[in-house]
Design an enzyme around this catalytic site. Structure first.
Site, PDB file in Angstrom:
ATOM      1  N   ASP A 122    -110.984  91.055  48.017  1.00  0.00           N
ATOM      2  CA  ASP A 122    -112.345  90.757  48.468  1.00  0.00           C
ATOM      3  C   ASP A 122    -112.740  89.338  48.079  1.00  0.00           C
ATOM      4  O   ASP A 122    -113.324  88.601  48.874  1.00  0.00           O
ATOM      5  CB  ASP A 122    -113.358  91.717  47.835  1.00  0.00           C
ATOM      6  CG  ASP A 122    -113.210  93.144  48.341  1.00  0.00           C
ATOM      7  OD1 ASP A 122    -112.551  93.346  49.376  1.00  0.00           O
ATOM      8  OD2 ASP A 122    -113.759  94.041  47.675  1.00  0.00           O
ATOM      9  N   HIS A 170    -116.879 100.261  50.848  1.00  0.00           N
ATOM     10  CA  HIS A 170    -115.939 100.854  49.908  1.00  0.00           C
ATOM     11  C   HIS A 170    -116.102 102.364  50.004  1.00  0.00           C
ATOM     12  O   HIS A 170    -117.127 102.891  49.575  1.00  0.00           O
ATOM     13  CB  HIS A 170    -116.226 100.382  48.479  1.00  0.00           C
ATOM     14  CG  HIS A 170    -115.678  99.025  48.172  1.00  0.00           C
ATOM     15  ND1 HIS A 170    -115.782  98.444  46.932  1.00  0.00           N
ATOM     16  CD2 HIS A 170    -114.991  98.149  48.941  1.00  0.00           C
ATOM     17  CE1 HIS A 170    -115.190  97.252  46.965  1.00  0.00           C
ATOM     18  NE2 HIS A 170    -114.717  97.048  48.168  1.00  0.00           N
ATOM     19  N   GLU A 176    -112.525 101.877  56.145  1.00  0.00           N
ATOM     20  CA  GLU A 176    -113.363 100.771  55.706  1.00  0.00           C
ATOM     21  C   GLU A 176    -113.940 100.047  56.913  1.00  0.00           C
ATOM     22  O   GLU A 176    -113.268  99.856  57.918  1.00  0.00           O
ATOM     23  CB  GLU A 176    -112.505  99.813  54.866  1.00  0.00           C
ATOM     24  CG  GLU A 176    -113.325  98.838  54.065  1.00  0.00           C
ATOM     25  CD  GLU A 176    -112.506  98.130  52.984  1.00  0.00           C
ATOM     26  OE1 GLU A 176    -113.032  97.226  52.352  1.00  0.00           O
ATOM     27  OE2 GLU A 176    -111.338  98.500  52.799  1.00  0.00           O
TER      28      GLU A 176
HETATM   29 ZN   LIG Z   1    -113.681  95.571  48.929  1.00  0.00          ZN
END
Ligand SMILES: [Zn+2]
Length: 130
Positions: A89, A77, A29
């Site tokens: 988030d 993502h 990520e």
């Molecule tokens: Zn996220």
């Protein structure tokens, strides 16, 4: 209290840079903080100490540079089906501003969404600059 800036969009070059960074980090990520010049998002900052994994991205707020005017965040993502913000988030959104971009695999110009700090989808224009 921090003044909330009105943002009209993101510079195309900044968005391209973000999508490239997401691609090169995949399957990890990517996470960063967005900042603006006037009404336009023009910069993304990578924060040292950012924890990232397939599950969640956590920004260490104590590592935010002094004077950095954060208008929001960006993160990727790696799973194409996951376009919605996670609980984690939303927690991070509430601390970093009003504009939050989530990109998702395969990170083309169509594979991103913008959310407000409550996780509701919002419009964000793409602005071409010279
Ligand atoms: Zn996220």
């Amino acid at each position: 209290m921090r003044k909330v800036k009105k943002i009209v969009g993101i510079a195309k070059g900044t968005l391209d840079f973000i999508l490239e960074a997401c691609k090169s980090n995949h399957p990890r990520e990517f996470i960063g903080i967005l900042s603006a010049e006037g009404e336009l998002i023009t910069d993304v900052f990578f924060l040292p100490g950012t924890i990232s994994s397939d599950e969640s991205a956590i920004i260490r707020m104590d590592m935010m540079p002094m004077g950095l005017c954060s208008v929001g965040s960006v993160h990727s993502h790696p799973h194409p089906a996951a376009t919605r913000p996670s609980e984690q988030d939303l927690l991070m959104f509430s601390k970093t501003g009003e504009y939050h971009i989530i990109t998702f695999f395969p990170y083309t110009e169509h594979n991103w969404r913008c959310y407000n700090s409550k996780g509701e989808e919002r419009e964000l224009g793409i602005v071409e600059r010279d």
